[in-house]
Design a protein around this motif. Sequence first.
Motif, PDB file in Angstrom:
ATOM      1  N   ALA A 189      89.310 -24.695 132.337  1.00  0.00           N
ATOM      2  CA  ALA A 189      88.310 -23.839 131.704  1.00  0.00           C
ATOM      3  C   ALA A 189      88.813 -22.411 131.624  1.00  0.00           C
ATOM      4  CB  ALA A 189      86.991 -23.887 132.484  1.00  0.00           C
ATOM      5  N   GLN A 190      89.509 -21.960 132.642  1.00  0.00           N
ATOM      6  CA  GLN A 190      89.993 -20.591 132.626  1.00  0.00           C
ATOM      7  C   GLN A 190      91.202 -20.429 131.717  1.00  0.00           C
ATOM      8  OE1 GLN A 190      90.110 -20.320 136.962  1.00  0.00           O
ATOM      9  NE2 GLN A 190      89.146 -18.354 136.655  1.00  0.00           N
TER      10      GLN A 190
ATOM     11  N   ILE B  82      79.469 -22.399 125.493  1.00  0.00           N
ATOM     12  CA  ILE B  82      78.692 -22.070 126.677  1.00  0.00           C
ATOM     13  C   ILE B  82      77.513 -21.219 126.212  1.00  0.00           C
ATOM     14  CG2 ILE B  82      78.720 -21.064 128.992  1.00  0.00           C
ATOM     15  CD1 ILE B  82      80.776 -23.428 128.459  1.00  0.00           C
TER      16      ILE B  82
ATOM     17  N   GLU C  34      78.786 -13.392 128.623  1.00  0.00           N
ATOM     18  CA  GLU C  34      79.401 -13.769 127.356  1.00  0.00           C
ATOM     19  C   GLU C  34      80.859 -13.291 127.316  1.00  0.00           C
ATOM     20  OE1 GLU C  34      77.940 -14.018 122.735  1.00  0.00           O
ATOM     21  OE2 GLU C  34      77.280 -12.294 123.911  1.00  0.00           O
TER      22      GLU C  34
ATOM     23  N   MET D  26      83.041 -15.481 129.680  1.00  0.00           N
ATOM     24  CA  MET D  26      83.381 -16.790 129.104  1.00  0.00           C
ATOM     25  C   MET D  26      84.465 -16.643 128.043  1.00  0.00           C
ATOM     26  SD  MET D  26      81.625 -18.946 130.790  1.00  0.00           S
ATOM     27  CE  MET D  26      81.343 -17.929 132.236  1.00  0.00           C
ATOM     28  N   LYS D  27      84.323 -15.644 127.206  1.00  0.00           N
ATOM     29  CA  LYS D  27      85.312 -15.429 126.145  1.00  0.00           C
ATOM     30  C   LYS D  27      86.662 -15.016 126.714  1.00  0.00           C
ATOM     31  CE  LYS D  27      81.957 -14.561 122.516  1.00  0.00           C
ATOM     32  NZ  LYS D  27      81.382 -13.604 121.560  1.00  0.00           N
TER      33      LYS D  27
ATOM     34  N   LEU E  34      86.727 -19.515 126.310  1.00  0.00           N
ATOM     35  CA  LEU E  34      85.584 -20.347 125.951  1.00  0.00           C
ATOM     36  C   LEU E  34      84.732 -19.655 124.884  1.00  0.00           C
ATOM     37  CD1 LEU E  34      84.566 -21.369 129.571  1.00  0.00           C
ATOM     38  CD2 LEU E  34      85.657 -22.838 127.866  1.00  0.00           C
TER      39      LEU E  34
ATOM     40  N   ALA F 226      81.154 -18.596 123.567  1.00  0.00           N
ATOM     41  CA  ALA F 226      79.904 -18.307 124.262  1.00  0.00           C
ATOM     42  C   ALA F 226      78.896 -17.714 123.289  1.00  0.00           C
ATOM     43  CB  ALA F 226      80.145 -17.343 125.418  1.00  0.00           C
TER      44      ALA F 226
ATOM     45  N   GLU G 217      82.574 -14.092 139.828  1.00  0.00           N
ATOM     46  CA  GLU G 217      83.060 -14.698 138.583  1.00  0.00           C
ATOM     47  C   GLU G 217      83.688 -16.050 138.895  1.00  0.00           C
ATOM     48  OE1 GLU G 217      85.733 -11.940 136.703  1.00  0.00           O
ATOM     49  OE2 GLU G 217      84.101 -10.590 136.115  1.00  0.00           O
TER      50      GLU G 217
ATOM     51  N   LEU H  70      82.775 -19.548 137.146  1.00  0.00           N
ATOM     52  CA  LEU H  70      83.797 -20.258 136.377  1.00  0.00           C
ATOM     53  C   LEU H  70      84.081 -21.643 136.958  1.00  0.00           C
ATOM     54  CD1 LEU H  70      86.171 -17.297 135.519  1.00  0.00           C
ATOM     55  CD2 LEU H  70      84.655 -18.529 133.943  1.00  0.00           C
TER      56      LEU H  70
ATOM     57  N   VAL I 282      81.226 -23.776 135.716  1.00  0.00           N
ATOM     58  CA  VAL I 282      81.405 -24.060 134.290  1.00  0.00           C
ATOM     59  C   VAL I 282      82.476 -25.133 134.105  1.00  0.00           C
ATOM     60  CG1 VAL I 282      82.198 -23.093 132.089  1.00  0.00           C
ATOM     61  CG2 VAL I 282      80.525 -21.838 133.463  1.00  0.00           C
TER      62      VAL I 282
END
Length: 137
Positions: free
Chosen positions: A5-6, A18, A32, A35-36, A40, A42, A120, A124, A127
Amino acid sequence: MDTNAQKGGSTVAKTALIAIVDDDLLVRRSLERLMKSVGLRAKAFASAEDFLHSGHVHDTTCLILDVRLPGMDGLELQRQLAATQSRLPIIFVTAYGDEQVQAQARQAGAVDFLFKPFSEEALLNAVHLAIEATSCF
């Protein structure tokens, strides 16, 4: 930390959307951006109703959801999604430490329940687990 994911390493992670539902503008923007920053997609919403009417419910991979919201609260949104047979993984975030609410959310299938302020890394990780769970469906 070395997660897909990262790093955006998996196909699911690269296409994941997300959704973030929080009534606090600063929290929405911050999550947001986070995530970006890990690759990802978002989209943030100020209320549960905004999310439900957005047209993004069915293409959302993971929902980061505040418990306390004006109008429909996070637990009610979780119930409504479950009533539609949605398998959308939900990560609850809240500034209010209520063990009963946490137990209720987890019993209804929440992937995680984080208390603000959270790291964070913790978000993460949650997520990443949600994305993995989604790819199993």
